[in-house]
Design a protein around this motif. Sequence first.
Motif: not given
Length: 478
Positions: A323-351
């Motif tokens: 939830g604070r910057g963890a990265r996930h490589m997810v397989p999909c058709f033609g390769g993969s995509y990356m998800v950057v997980d910053e889902s835990y919280n947000a403020s103007p500075a952290s955004m």
Amino acid sequence: MSDAPLWTGTEIVAAVGGRADRKDWIATGVSIDSRSLEKDDLFVAIVGPVHDGHDFARAAFESGASALLLSRRPDDLPDEANVILVEDTLTALEDLGRAARARTNAHVVAVTGSVGKTGSKESLLHILSQQGKTHASVGSFNNHWGVPLSLSRMPEDTKFAIFELGMNHPGELGPLSKMVCPHVALITTIEAVHLEFFADVEAIARAKAEIFEGLTSSGSVILNGDNSYGGLLKSIAANAGITHILTFGEKSEADIRLTDFTLYPDHSDVAVKIASHEVFFRLGVPGRHLISNILGVLGAVSELGADIEKAAVALGDLQSPKGRGARHMVPCFGGSYMVVDESYNASPASMRASLDVLHNLYPDGKGRRIAVLGDMLELGEKSADIHRSLKPDVSAAEVDILFACGPNMAELVKSMPSTIQTHHEETSELLIDPLLETIGAGDIVLIKGSLGSKMRLPLEALLERRPAVMAAAEQRGR
């Protein structure tokens, strides 16, 4: 390492001033949640705004609690359950936390700040665990029940202890600091968060300064010298009689000074000068903002008497937490995509910091930078303006597609230029289907928003509903 139990029944009863028929038991842990309780934990029945822990006392007993700390005995509780009766269970938990602090010789650091608290705490835990028995707050247990709970779980033979202290109203931090009694108080930075409950950012700074109230008589304060409120905090600390005040940052007068750095997509190379000693290291998590946090962390390590060179080496394999910057490589058709997980919280500075990280990541092939942003909460009457102010940061990050949810993010979406594709929904759940239909190989997807914006819903959809993504991408021929 000691094999002694965390607490004996006799110690707990004495610490909380309770009444108990039996004391010939031990507790190997402390819990306030019957669902996660482990065998031989002490269960503390906290009365919260939604749930009363007493309603779960029987479940805690059946899950193996060694004893139950209660203010009343529920009718369905078996006679053989070990019960400690007190007037107020939260007060008793606080007393148990104070007893845990009083009995240890641990070197203790308390961390607060508008952003970066948990990351700094986790960094300290990672570093100090390699230099001695280390105890730290779990997750973001940083409030009026999380801090005493974290204290009560601290073993007596702990060498280093790290506690995160949080607040969203004035007057909350001081009592927590007095419970923790830190040798080192670290304030990461002061930013515009929780403005709904404060007159202005200076009021936030003054509330954060309450961490000084519990500092030990010879304790150290570590402040962000690059932050515009560093001078105010330094003055408050000095007026409180604190003499050992250190600053970190890029300014020449900083005690922990950043002298050089190079940013890479998955790490940073950093040079820091601490007093007359220069340290070179690789920081295993990327992001310019995280370098600033690490300066404060290294200051705390130094003040706690730990080995700076070992700390620098340990930073090389530091990882971003969930939830604070963890990265996930997810397989999909033609390769993969990356998800950057910053889902835990947000403020103007952290955004802004997260968008900067996104900009330093490079999509593969025909991939795109995709930002999935939820409302930043508790920003008060200027919330719409603050969300609109992110426009240049989204543009600077070279975002190709902006997905957003919530009434305030709608203001950002309206302000975006036509060169950036946008999609807005009222809730994060409604973003899922259009997001799954859009995502493809090579894309980099940043997901960020305040906890109340429920950005974990689109995150989990991208991580778990992979067949839908693969089918949609295949249909588009990507």
